[in-house]
Design a protein around this motif. Structure first.
Motif, PDB file in Angstrom:
ATOM      1  N   SER A  35       0.819  -1.213   0.000  1.00  0.00           N
ATOM      2  CA  SER A  35       0.000   0.000   0.000  1.00  0.00           C
ATOM      3  C   SER A  35       0.852   1.262   0.000  1.00  0.00           C
ATOM      4  CB  SER A  35      -0.924   0.018   1.226  1.00  0.00           C
ATOM      5  OG  SER A  35      -0.171   0.211   2.417  1.00  0.00           O
ATOM      6  N   GLY A  36       2.136   1.121   0.381  1.00  0.00           N
ATOM      7  CA  GLY A  36       3.017   2.275   0.437  1.00  0.00           C
ATOM      8  C   GLY A  36       2.807   3.161   1.648  1.00  0.00           C
ATOM      9  N   GLN A  37       2.028   2.691   2.618  1.00  0.00           N
ATOM     10  CA  GLN A  37       1.732   3.489   3.800  1.00  0.00           C
ATOM     11  C   GLN A  37       2.552   3.007   4.989  1.00  0.00           C
ATOM     12  OE1 GLN A  37      -0.171   6.314   4.046  1.00  0.00           O
ATOM     13  NE2 GLN A  37       0.769   6.389   6.077  1.00  0.00           N
ATOM     14  N   TYR A  38       3.338   3.894   5.573  1.00  0.00           N
ATOM     15  CA  TYR A  38       4.146   3.536   6.735  1.00  0.00           C
ATOM     16  C   TYR A  38       3.293   3.534   7.998  1.00  0.00           C
ATOM     17  CZ  TYR A  38       4.298   8.650   6.375  1.00  0.00           C
ATOM     18  OH  TYR A  38       3.957   9.968   6.209  1.00  0.00           O
ATOM     19  N   VAL A  39       3.777   2.823   9.012  1.00  0.00           N
ATOM     20  CA  VAL A  39       3.106   2.756  10.300  1.00  0.00           C
ATOM     21  C   VAL A  39       3.420   3.993  11.130  1.00  0.00           C
ATOM     22  CG1 VAL A  39       2.951   1.461  12.477  1.00  0.00           C
ATOM     23  CG2 VAL A  39       3.092   0.243  10.297  1.00  0.00           C
ATOM     24  N   ALA A  40       4.667   4.456  11.054  1.00  0.00           N
ATOM     25  CA  ALA A  40       5.089   5.627  11.820  1.00  0.00           C
ATOM     26  C   ALA A  40       6.157   6.374  11.039  1.00  0.00           C
ATOM     27  CB  ALA A  40       5.625   5.214  13.188  1.00  0.00           C
ATOM     28  N   SER A  41       6.135   7.707  11.172  1.00  0.00           N
ATOM     29  CA  SER A  41       7.168   8.556  10.593  1.00  0.00           C
ATOM     30  C   SER A  41       7.633   9.488  11.700  1.00  0.00           C
ATOM     31  CB  SER A  41       6.617   9.354   9.409  1.00  0.00           C
ATOM     32  OG  SER A  41       7.638  10.116   8.784  1.00  0.00           O
ATOM     33  N   LEU A  42       8.867   9.284  12.162  1.00  0.00           N
ATOM     34  CA  LEU A  42       9.364   9.954  13.356  1.00  0.00           C
ATOM     35  C   LEU A  42      10.494  10.919  12.986  1.00  0.00           C
ATOM     36  CD1 LEU A  42       9.518   6.771  15.621  1.00  0.00           C
ATOM     37  CD2 LEU A  42       7.675   8.450  15.492  1.00  0.00           C
ATOM     38  N   LYS A  43      10.383  12.146  13.457  1.00  0.00           N
ATOM     39  CA  LYS A  43      11.372  13.160  13.127  1.00  0.00           C
ATOM     40  C   LYS A  43      12.032  13.681  14.401  1.00  0.00           C
ATOM     41  CE  LYS A  43      13.519  16.312  10.586  1.00  0.00           C
ATOM     42  NZ  LYS A  43      14.603  15.963   9.659  1.00  0.00           N
ATOM     43  N   TYR A  44      13.338  13.471  14.500  1.00  0.00           N
ATOM     44  CA  TYR A  44      14.140  14.102  15.543  1.00  0.00           C
ATOM     45  C   TYR A  44      15.482  14.552  14.971  1.00  0.00           C
ATOM     46  CZ  TYR A  44      17.021  15.080  19.537  1.00  0.00           C
ATOM     47  OH  TYR A  44      17.869  15.713  20.412  1.00  0.00           O
ATOM     48  N   HIS A  45      16.128  13.663  14.196  1.00  0.00           N
ATOM     49  CA  HIS A  45      17.434  13.989  13.633  1.00  0.00           C
ATOM     50  C   HIS A  45      17.325  15.199  12.699  1.00  0.00           C
ATOM     51  CE1 HIS A  45      19.749  10.586  15.155  1.00  0.00           C
ATOM     52  NE2 HIS A  45      18.707   9.819  14.902  1.00  0.00           N
ATOM     53  N   SER A  46      18.320  16.062  12.759  1.00  0.00           N
ATOM     54  CA  SER A  46      18.350  17.263  11.931  1.00  0.00           C
ATOM     55  C   SER A  46      19.271  17.108  10.726  1.00  0.00           C
ATOM     56  CB  SER A  46      18.801  18.461  12.772  1.00  0.00           C
ATOM     57  OG  SER A  46      20.095  18.229  13.317  1.00  0.00           O
ATOM     58  N   ALA A  47      19.759  15.900  10.499  1.00  0.00           N
ATOM     59  CA  ALA A  47      20.653  15.598   9.385  1.00  0.00           C
ATOM     60  C   ALA A  47      20.404  14.148   8.973  1.00  0.00           C
ATOM     61  CB  ALA A  47      22.113  15.820   9.800  1.00  0.00           C
ATOM     62  N   PRO A  48      21.014  13.678   7.883  1.00  0.00           N
ATOM     63  CA  PRO A  48      20.769  12.313   7.418  1.00  0.00           C
ATOM     64  C   PRO A  48      20.989  11.249   8.492  1.00  0.00           C
ATOM     65  CG  PRO A  48      21.918  13.537   5.730  1.00  0.00           C
ATOM     66  CD  PRO A  48      21.858  14.435   6.929  1.00  0.00           C
ATOM     67  N   ILE A  49      20.112  10.250   8.484  1.00  0.00           N
ATOM     68  CA  ILE A  49      20.255   9.090   9.374  1.00  0.00           C
ATOM     69  C   ILE A  49      21.278   8.146   8.751  1.00  0.00           C
ATOM     70  CG2 ILE A  49      19.075   7.059  10.295  1.00  0.00           C
ATOM     71  CD1 ILE A  49      16.598   8.779  10.645  1.00  0.00           C
ATOM     72  N   THR A  50      22.215   7.682   9.562  1.00  0.00           N
ATOM     73  CA  THR A  50      23.327   6.882   9.046  1.00  0.00           C
ATOM     74  C   THR A  50      23.256   5.403   9.423  1.00  0.00           C
ATOM     75  OG1 THR A  50      24.623   7.554  10.982  1.00  0.00           O
ATOM     76  CG2 THR A  50      24.892   8.842   8.968  1.00  0.00           C
ATOM     77  N   SER A  51      22.492   5.045  10.461  1.00  0.00           N
ATOM     78  CA  SER A  51      22.318   3.622  10.792  1.00  0.00           C
ATOM     79  C   SER A  51      21.071   3.442  11.636  1.00  0.00           C
ATOM     80  CB  SER A  51      23.544   3.051  11.522  1.00  0.00           C
ATOM     81  OG  SER A  51      23.599   3.489  12.868  1.00  0.00           O
ATOM     82  N   LEU A  52      20.523   2.229  11.567  1.00  0.00           N
ATOM     83  CA  LEU A  52      19.365   1.825  12.355  1.00  0.00           C
ATOM     84  C   LEU A  52      19.587   0.408  12.843  1.00  0.00           C
ATOM     85  CD1 LEU A  52      16.327   2.872  10.087  1.00  0.00           C
ATOM     86  CD2 LEU A  52      17.009   3.985  12.226  1.00  0.00           C
ATOM     87  N   GLU A  53      19.109   0.107  14.044  1.00  0.00           N
ATOM     88  CA  GLU A  53      19.169  -1.286  14.512  1.00  0.00           C
ATOM     89  C   GLU A  53      18.107  -1.503  15.584  1.00  0.00           C
ATOM     90  OE1 GLU A  53      22.898  -3.649  14.630  1.00  0.00           O
ATOM     91  OE2 GLU A  53      22.571  -3.631  16.809  1.00  0.00           O
TER      92      GLU A  53
END
Length: 456
Positions: free
Chosen positions: A348-366
């Motif tokens: 569907s292309g719909q995300y569950v959550a969109s969270l904004k805190y970082h003020s620059a590119p995100i470099t890793s997730l785990e």
């Protein structure tokens, strides 16, 4: 106030610990804790509070490190008693290609912070008070003293060119794959240097600086630089690598300890930035691309991806597939957004959550290996954020506590933001330790931070 959906109270803390290249002597961390008297934000937004951490230390390997991976050991799971021992492998970003290496590291004597003691202040280490003396009247070891400092054991293996990404095979951690800036992927058996580093009674400077020569088990020249790299958690030895020319290659184990590299998977319209194998299906993997998409692939169909979603309005840098909730996939982009996707409704292309805190590119997730709703993100803004998707805001409780605390939670902060560790310069990658709950390691332009937040 943030609370778990089970009504368990949650806390949010924001902290910073600065590292230095060379012998690391960090500046004081800063912390802002809503609801704690005396910890309201100052004009710069953060105040210092050493109680934000259970443990905190910094390390330097000399040259900056863009990527590293934790190495499991036989010391047991769910370890909580200090001091801790841990191992990891890291790749260097030296200014000269011939100086680069894969560093096999073992950290011993990682101690907890002493209650009420500033972890980065050793000004009272010679105190003669009874509280700080042992039975013989000598000052008790504390943070900043050599007796309590973590010990770093290193073995270095020569690597051709700077290391863009390094990953250890889950089923056999001594087998390590690395992307070289020279445009090739190699697999090394680092069992011998890992055993040496772990068995070393005390650091040997002459050996830790020496570059050992170990030939890779297998090398594949992609003809282009790359960053995306991931081992399958289900099929031992299966490796996926993606490059700047939009190609993805899957490696399969071959006889005599070698690997066979198959034809390229193509679908992205730009560089492949990250790859993640499914935790439940051994033929399925996800890719993140500079073309702003996330794609799901099946190795049984090489001609096209099974699913494609326009995930961000900027390059998608990283993806993380949850091992504990197999239908959850997270993505991070150049837009600083962290998005969470339910793969059951991915088309569907719909995300569950969109969270904004970082003020620059995100470099890793785990994702956390211990809490299914928790994950970490790192960014070029010098911050590592810990998120808990099970947290939600409780306005009624906030209003009730406001007269007592004289502090308010800023409306712009996402309720899921649990902790922020800041002060490093250009954080590149962060990992949880799978056997020590709550312990995280991050690498940045100015070195490594090892820390465990008090509220995680």
């Amino acid at each position: 106030m943030r609370t778990k959906k089970s009504s368990k109270k949650g806390k949010k803390k924001s902290a910073s610990a600065k590292a230095s290249a060379g012998p690391a002597v960090p500046t004081k961390p800063e912390v802002w804790m809503p609801g704690v008297p005396g910890a309201e934000p100052d004009e710069e937004g953060l105040d210092y509070d050493p109680t934000a951490y259970t443990c905190l230390t910094t390390l330097s390997l000399g040259w900056p490190c863009l990527s590293f991976d934790m190495l499991p050991d036989a010391l047991g799971d769910q370890r909580t008693a200090f001091p801790h021992t841990l191992s990891f492998v890291a790749g260097s970003q030296a200014p000269s290609a011939r100086l680069n290496s894969l560093s096999v590291c073992c950290v011993t004597n990682l101690t907890a912070l002493r209650h009420g003691k500033d972890p980065l202040d050793d000004s009272d280490s010679d105190s003669s008070s009874s509280e700080d003396e042992d039975a013989d009247g000598r000052p008790a070891p504390g943070p900043g003293s050599s007796a309590s400092a973590p010990v770093l054991h290193i073995r270095r293996v020569a690597h051709a060119g700077a290391v863009n990404r390094v990953r250890a095979m889950p089923q056999s951690p001594a087998l390590v794959a690395a992307w070289s800036e020279a445009g090739s992927v190699g697999v090394w058996d680092l069992g011998a240097p890992l055993e040496e580093a772990r068995a070393e009674p005390s650091p040997d400077a002459s050996r830790s600086e020496r570059l050992a020569r170990i030939a890779p088990r297998s090398v594949h020249g992609a003809g282009a630089e790359g960053y995306a790299l991931d081992w399958s958690r289900l099929a031992a030895g299966r490796l996926a690598a993606g490059d700047r020319r939009a190609a993805i290659h899957v490696w399969e184990p071959a006889p005599a300890g070698k690997w066979a590299v198959g034809a390229a998977y193509r679908g992205h319209q730009g560089p492949v930035e990250d790859l993640q194998w499914s935790p439940t299906e051994d033929t399925v993997f996800a890719s993140a691309g500079a073309d702003q998409t996330l794609r799901i692939w099946d190795t049984r169909e090489k001609t096209k991806p099974m699913l494609t979603v326009a995930a961000h309005e900027a390059e998608v840098n990283v993806a993380a597939w949850s091992a504990s909730t197999a239908y959850m996939l997270a993505s991070g982009g150049d837009d600083g957004l962290l998005r969470v996707w339910d793969l059951r409704a991915f088309a569907s292309g719909q995300y569950v959550a969109s969270l904004k805190y970082h003020s620059a590119p995100i470099t890793s997730l785990e994702w956390s290996p211990h809490e299914s709703s928790m994950l970490l993100s790192t960014g070029e803004d010098g911050q590592t954020a810990v998120w808990d998707l099970a947290l939600e805001r409780d306005p009624e409780e906030e209003a009730a506590l406001a007269p007592e605390t004289n502090a308010a939670v800023p409306d712009e902060l996402p309720p899921q933001l649990l902790f922020v560790h800041a002060g490093q310069r250009d954080v590149k990658e962060g990992h949880w330790h799978a056997q020590i709950p709550g312990l995280m390691v991050t690498t940045a332009a100015d070195g490594f931070n090892l820390f465990k937040p008090a509220n995680v």
